[in-house]
Design an enzyme around this catalytic site. Structure first.
Site, short mmCIF file in Angstrom:
data_model
loop_
_atom_site.label_atom_id
_atom_site.label_comp_id
_atom_site.label_asym_id
_atom_site.label_seq_id
_atom_site.Cartn_x
_atom_site.Cartn_y
_atom_site.Cartn_z
N ARG A 98 0.81 -1.21 0.00
CA ARG A 98 0.00 0.00 0.00
C ARG A 98 0.86 1.28 0.00
O ARG A 98 0.34 2.37 -0.19
CB ARG A 98 -0.94 0.01 1.20
CG ARG A 98 -0.27 0.08 2.54
CD ARG A 98 -1.31 0.16 3.66
NE ARG A 98 -0.71 0.23 4.96
CZ ARG A 98 -0.35 -0.82 5.69
NH1 ARG A 98 -0.55 -2.03 5.21
NH2 ARG A 98 0.20 -0.66 6.88
N ASP A 158 7.79 6.81 16.05
CA ASP A 158 7.16 6.76 14.73
C ASP A 158 6.52 8.10 14.36
O ASP A 158 5.78 8.19 13.38
CB ASP A 158 6.13 5.64 14.63
CG ASP A 158 5.66 5.38 13.20
OD1 ASP A 158 6.49 5.45 12.28
OD2 ASP A 158 4.46 5.14 12.99
N ASN A 195 0.05 8.24 7.89
CA ASN A 195 -1.23 7.61 7.56
C ASN A 195 -2.15 7.36 8.75
O ASN A 195 -3.18 6.71 8.60
CB ASN A 195 -1.01 6.27 6.83
CG ASN A 195 -0.60 6.47 5.39
OD1 ASN A 195 -1.21 7.24 4.66
ND2 ASN A 195 0.47 5.81 4.99
#
Length: 295
Positions: free
Chosen positions: A129, A248, A253
């Site tokens: 993706r 992170d 997303n």
């Protein structure tokens, strides 16, 4: 959260302060920068379009959380143009190192320039993706060419393709770091199929490391991420010298549920229960991998 131009904000503006205090010299060993787009445009192949999240915001987060250094991993939205990552390293006054994404046709001179700019590894992404092409043969060629630089390879994949990834991972001739433990289903627990298979991978080579990161991605129940803790704590205890941790940030997303980095930091003492394990996870291990000249 999207702005008027359709650009995604995937980080919270309402950040808590963690209860846990990281040890001196702690390293956030997995984070990213986005843009600024006006200076460092996103790739035409990018699968998402984020709002700017540059080094000033990253360093403010670092201070807020009580960390000292960052390892900046090239975000897929920038493709193989590593200028945003290199810029963040350059303005960090020595407190950042990086992991690049490169075109397999990159020259040795270009690799040398990345090294001079603070890059210490390359990332191979197998999430369909996020990337259109992941040529394993060309990736192995890159891995062979970075040996002389003392770099490592970071690999990102999901648990359902671990079996098919094993020959590729076995063939990599430099140390390997697996992003987010290969995204196991933590609801299975520490002895579930995903974690058992991942432990077998770690047992196959003593130079495979992993990032025990992203409870926000891996534990659908949300805070306090009990399933993540239950599955990951035994891993940290079993492989204390080969684990890394990172925020992170800015959470690519994650536009639906925005993670609170303060809450993520408070998971650390749950998966690394002693001061010794915390120091290995946050200081000793990332320093060995990214600042070996200072160890």
């Amino acid at each position: 959260m999207k702005d008027a131009d359709g650009r995604i904000r995937s980080w919270t503006l309402e950040l808590s302060r963690p209860r846990f205090t990281p040890p001196p010299g702690a390293v956030d060993a997995h984070c990213h920068v986005f843009g600024p787009q006006a200076e460092f445009p996103f790739s035409a192949k990018a699968k998402y379009l984020p709002q700017d999240a540059g080094p000033d915001a990253l360093f403010a987060l670092r201070r807020h959380l009580g960390f000292s250094r960052n390892v900046i991993v090239q975000a897929s939205c920038h493709g193989t143009d590593n200028r945003a990552t290199l810029h963040a390293i350059a303005v960090s006054e020595g407190t950042c190192r990086g992991v690049a994404v490169v075109d397999p046709a990159i020259s040795d001179d270009e690799l040398d320039a990345l090294h001079s700019g603070g890059i210490r590894g390359v990332r191979f992404n197998f999430l369909k993706r996020l990337v259109d092409d992941a040529p394993k043969d060309k990736f192995l060629d890159v891995a062979r060419r970075i040996q002389r630089l003392g770099w490592h390879v970071v690999v990102y994949f999901e648990a359902d393709i671990l079996d098919e990834m094993r020959p590729f991972l076995d063939a990599i001739p430099v140390p390997v770091v697996i992003d987010h433990m290969g995204r196991p289903d933590v609801r299975q627990g520490p002895d579930g199929a995903d974690m058992t298979a991942f432990r077998a991978l770690l047992d196959s080579r003593d130079d495979i490391w992993t990032k025990v990161t992203c409870p926000d991605r891996l534990d659908p129940a949300g805070p306090p991420y009990a399933d993540f803790v239950r599955a990951v704590r035994p891993l940290v205890e079993a492989y204390p010298d080969r684990v890394l941790w990172g925020t992170d940030w800015p959470h690519p997303n994650m536009e639906t549920v925005l993670p609170d980095d303060g809450a993520l930091v408070d998971v650390i003492p749950e998966i690394a229960a002693t001061a010794e394990l915390q120091r290995k996870l946050l200081v000793d291990n990332p320093m060995r991998l990214y600042w070996p000249e200072e160890v």
